[in-house]
Design an enzyme around this catalytic site. Structure first.
Site, PDB file in Angstrom:
ATOM      1  N   PRO A 208       0.825  -1.215   0.000  1.00  0.00           N
ATOM      2  CA  PRO A 208       0.000   0.000   0.000  1.00  0.00           C
ATOM      3  C   PRO A 208       0.855   1.259   0.000  1.00  0.00           C
ATOM      4  O   PRO A 208       1.980   1.278   0.508  1.00  0.00           O
ATOM      5  CB  PRO A 208      -0.807  -0.127   1.311  1.00  0.00           C
ATOM      6  CG  PRO A 208       0.015  -1.025   2.182  1.00  0.00           C
ATOM      7  CD  PRO A 208       0.702  -1.980   1.263  1.00  0.00           C
ATOM      8  N   THR A 213      -2.855   3.339  -7.623  1.00  0.00           N
ATOM      9  CA  THR A 213      -4.057   4.025  -8.111  1.00  0.00           C
ATOM     10  C   THR A 213      -3.691   5.277  -8.890  1.00  0.00           C
ATOM     11  O   THR A 213      -4.244   5.553  -9.965  1.00  0.00           O
ATOM     12  CB  THR A 213      -4.972   4.388  -6.928  1.00  0.00           C
ATOM     13  OG1 THR A 213      -5.295   3.203  -6.208  1.00  0.00           O
ATOM     14  CG2 THR A 213      -6.253   5.041  -7.426  1.00  0.00           C
ATOM     15  N   SER A 563      15.124 -21.089   2.174  1.00  0.00           N
ATOM     16  CA  SER A 563      16.134 -20.153   1.658  1.00  0.00           C
ATOM     17  C   SER A 563      17.138 -19.705   2.708  1.00  0.00           C
ATOM     18  O   SER A 563      18.117 -19.046   2.374  1.00  0.00           O
ATOM     19  CB  SER A 563      15.444 -18.926   1.056  1.00  0.00           C
ATOM     20  OG  SER A 563      14.697 -18.235   2.038  1.00  0.00           O
ATOM     21  N   LYS A 606      14.172  -9.526  -1.753  1.00  0.00           N
ATOM     22  CA  LYS A 606      15.291  -9.766  -0.843  1.00  0.00           C
ATOM     23  C   LYS A 606      16.434  -8.773  -1.093  1.00  0.00           C
ATOM     24  O   LYS A 606      17.060  -8.280  -0.148  1.00  0.00           O
ATOM     25  CB  LYS A 606      15.787 -11.202  -0.998  1.00  0.00           C
ATOM     26  CG  LYS A 606      14.797 -12.242  -0.481  1.00  0.00           C
ATOM     27  CD  LYS A 606      15.264 -13.652  -0.756  1.00  0.00           C
ATOM     28  CE  LYS A 606      14.268 -14.677  -0.206  1.00  0.00           C
ATOM     29  NZ  LYS A 606      14.675 -16.071  -0.508  1.00  0.00           N
TER      30      LYS A 606
END
Length: 656
Positions: A208, A213, A563, A606
């Site tokens: 966000p 938008t 990982s 990452k």
């Protein structure tokens, strides 16, 4: 020889007198019954009725029996009756006829009563209808307005004239794509999909507050300027939030696709409802025809509604259906007939945006859309956004303000909000203390604002009142530490750095060492520890059973995948050998028991997390080199294939 009548007259004269009087009474009774029928039907109608029933001759006959037969035909309305009744049956038949006429009169009386009531009701309805017509005529002459409606209109107009200034988000929102910070690659990807002669449906992914938008709105404006774009000057941009879209599975309401207002349950327009004509209501997909339909939080849409939207994307139209629609009804307007028979046009480009992971979006929807990923914002991006916003506010900032705000949020929208609130605090304190120019304050609301400098105490006031917490990351440094390595992980769309530490002590009993690992990190991380133990013995010949080893993920972070294997390997070998690990290197990759480094996911996130932590180098599987974005600056990417290469790049001394 004397007749029977003569004998009876001589022997019983009273019987003959009685018989004559009975015949006379029957004639009078028949005459009375004909009179009653005449009053019921009317003389003329009675004659016509008798003629139809073949009773007219009997009515005019002098024979009592034939008159009774005629009476029976008229009363029972049966012309098939044949033969006059016997004299002995006359009284009984006359009584039956009387009963039938009594029933007829009773029915006539009830019918008259009902007819009277009907006439009264009809007259009442007629009077009401006439009054309604008169009221309509009066309203047509006077208009729909009254003193009360005019008063309410005046109140609304007064409210419309009273306006507050725009919100800070509206003022500080980017007005062009060049003002959007940190999303050059996403902007370019979206533009190439919109500005093509064959535009594609798109889903935008990202955390966000990074501009999804805003970029969608501005990208359409930019596409309109390009000659190859199919979008014209008046192209609509219809925006809706998928989290707020509600619909009725019975199709009674559907603001997205459209619905049908049935005349009985929902009440279509009066002129349609009175004729029982259903009225289709087009939805947002038709409003966006020829343009762009932007659905924010598209992953929140109801799954069934998503499937219906897919059908519209394929057909480029919306179909309507109603059990009340009659194609042969001449009262159906042509536009309603067209909507039912041809559907409503819905040829648009869909742009969806979501903060969720792609796996949470409908696979069918994803297969029909191109996917564009927005990158998380770096602290430098946040600082640039703050400086640009300060320019729009015409406010001066203390030098440390952008860096302070970047430590508390990674969302551009929230950073702007913090700055705007800090500006408001500074402005309030200045006007309250009387430092503002008195000549401007006397001019009222439209007076020019005084010059304001936002200081760090103003920003800290906002951060404290809003309960903001700093976004902390493990900080890299140029030195080395024993038993500590930085592993790279992904949380949502954000990359993060995990501090993996290990300590090793000689086992209390030779060959009976223990291995501890915090359970909150997850089972796959624990498997990585055991894989690392096998590789250590394979590479160095050291049996970890000779040590009591404790591996910990600082902060209790959960590792969802394998990982962290490489980082665990480096931390454990460093703890066993006592060799420092470089603290400016980030590690990611799955370690196999043969010592090979396997590919992992989330490489871009990452690397971003490593940059935030100040790491200068990232070691990743060579198979993931293709996932590294071109032109990456500020961090060194080193591909590795084996555990031996990892140890050579991270440990201060060779162990193999």
């Amino acid at each position: 020889m004397k007749s029977l009548m003569e004998k009876l007259a001589e022997e019983q004269p009273e019987y003959l007198n009685k018989r004559i009087s009975s015949n006379d009474m029957c004639r009078r009774q028949v005459s009375a019954l004909f009179s009653m029928l005449s009053s019921i039907y009317g003389a003329d109608k009675l004659v016509l009725k008798a003629g139809k029933l073949e009773a007219l001759k009997g009515m005019r006959s002098d024979s009592l029996e034939e008159q009774i037969l005629a009476l029976q035909k008229i009363v029972y309305e049966d012309p098939t009756l044949d033969g006059p009744p016997s004299k002995g049956d006359v009284p009984r038949i006359l009584n039956e006829i009387e009963e039938e006429i009594a029933d007829l009169i009773a029915r006539r009386t009830v019918e008259d009563t009902i007819e009277k009531k009907i006439n009264e009701r009809m007259q009442k309805r007629h009077d009401e209808y006439m009054r309604e017509i008169r009221n309509q005529v009066v309203h047509e002459d006077a208009g729909p307005e009254s003193a009360q409606t005019l008063k309410k209109l005046a109140i609304l107009e007064k409210l419309n004239r009273t306006r507050l200034s725009k919100s800070a988000i509206e003022v500080l929102r980017p007005s062009s794509l060049s003002e959007v910070v940190g999303q050059d690659r996403a902007i370019r990807a979206l533009l190439t999909k919109l500005a093509s002669p064959y535009p594609q449906h798109v889903i935008l992914y990202g955390p966000p507050g990074v501009g999804k938008t805003t970029v969608a709105r501005l990208a359409l404006q930019e596409a309109k300027r390009l000659p190859q774009s199919p979008f014209g000057k008046g192209t609509p941009f219809v925006e809706v939030d998928g989290a707020t879209l509600r619909w009725d599975p019975r199709e009674a309401t559907n603001p997205l696709l459209g619905s049908v207002h049935d005349p009985i349950y929902q009440g279509a327009r009066r002129e349609l409802a009175e004729g029982g004509v259903p009225e289709p209501k087009t939805g947002l997909v038709t409003e966006a025809h020829g343009g762009v339909l932007f659905i924010d939080e598209i992953a929140e849409l109801d799954p069934m509604l998503q499937n219906k939207l897919l059908k519209v994307l394929e057909d480029k139209k919306v179909t309507f259906d109603s059990s009340y629609y009659d194609p042969h009804d001449s009262r159906v307007p042509r536009y309603i007939r067209k909507l039912f028979e041809e559907g409503a046009p819905a040829d648009f480009v869909l742009i969806g945006a979501t903060t969720r992971d792609p796996s949470e979006v409908s696979p069918a929807l994803r297969s029909r859309c191109a996917e564009v990923f927005f990158e998380p914002l770096s602290p430098l991006d946040i600082q640039r956004i703050v400086l640009d916003a300060a320019g729009k506010l015409a406010a001066d900032l203390a030098p440390e303000i952008p860096e302070i705000i970047s430590e508390y949020t990674m969302e551009g929208r929230k950073a702007i909000g913090i700055l705007a609130d800090g500006y408001s605090v500074a402005l309030y304190q200045k006007t309250k203390s009387g430092e503002a120019d008195k000549r401007t304050t006397k001019k009222g609301r439209n007076a020019p604002l005084p010059e304001v400098t936002v200081l760090k105490e103003h920003v800290f006031d906002v951060l404290q009142s809003g309960r903001f917490s700093p976004t902390t990351y493990p900080k890299a440094h140029a030195g080395g530490e024993v038993g500590k390595a930085f592993g790279l992980a992904v949380s949502g769309y954000m990359g993060s750095v995990l501090e993996i530490e290990a300590v090793a002590f000689p086992a209390r009993q030779e060959g009976k060492g223990t291995l501890r690992f915090n359970e909150t990190a997850g089972s796959m991380a624990k498997d990585s520890v055991f894989n690392a133990a096998s590789v250590i013995r394979s590479l160095t010949g050291v049996d970890i059973a000779s040590f009591d080893i404790h591996v910990n993920v600082v902060g209790g972070g959960r590792i969802d995948g394998p990982s962290a294997g490489v980082a665990v390997l480096v931390a454990v070998i460093s703890a066993i050998k006592g060799i420092p690990v470089r603290q400016d290197v980030g590690l990611t990759g799955e370690i196999s028991i043969q010592g090979k480094v396997k590919a992992v996911g989330g490489v871009l996130e990452k690397i971003y997390g490593a940059r935030l932590a100040g790491l200068t180098k990232v070691l990743l599987p060579s198979q993931n080199l293709k996932d590294v974005p071109a032109g990456l600056k500020g961090i060194e990417i080193v591909p590795v294939e084996t555990a031996k290469e990892v140890l050579e790049d991270t440990l201060a001394q060779k162990v193999i």
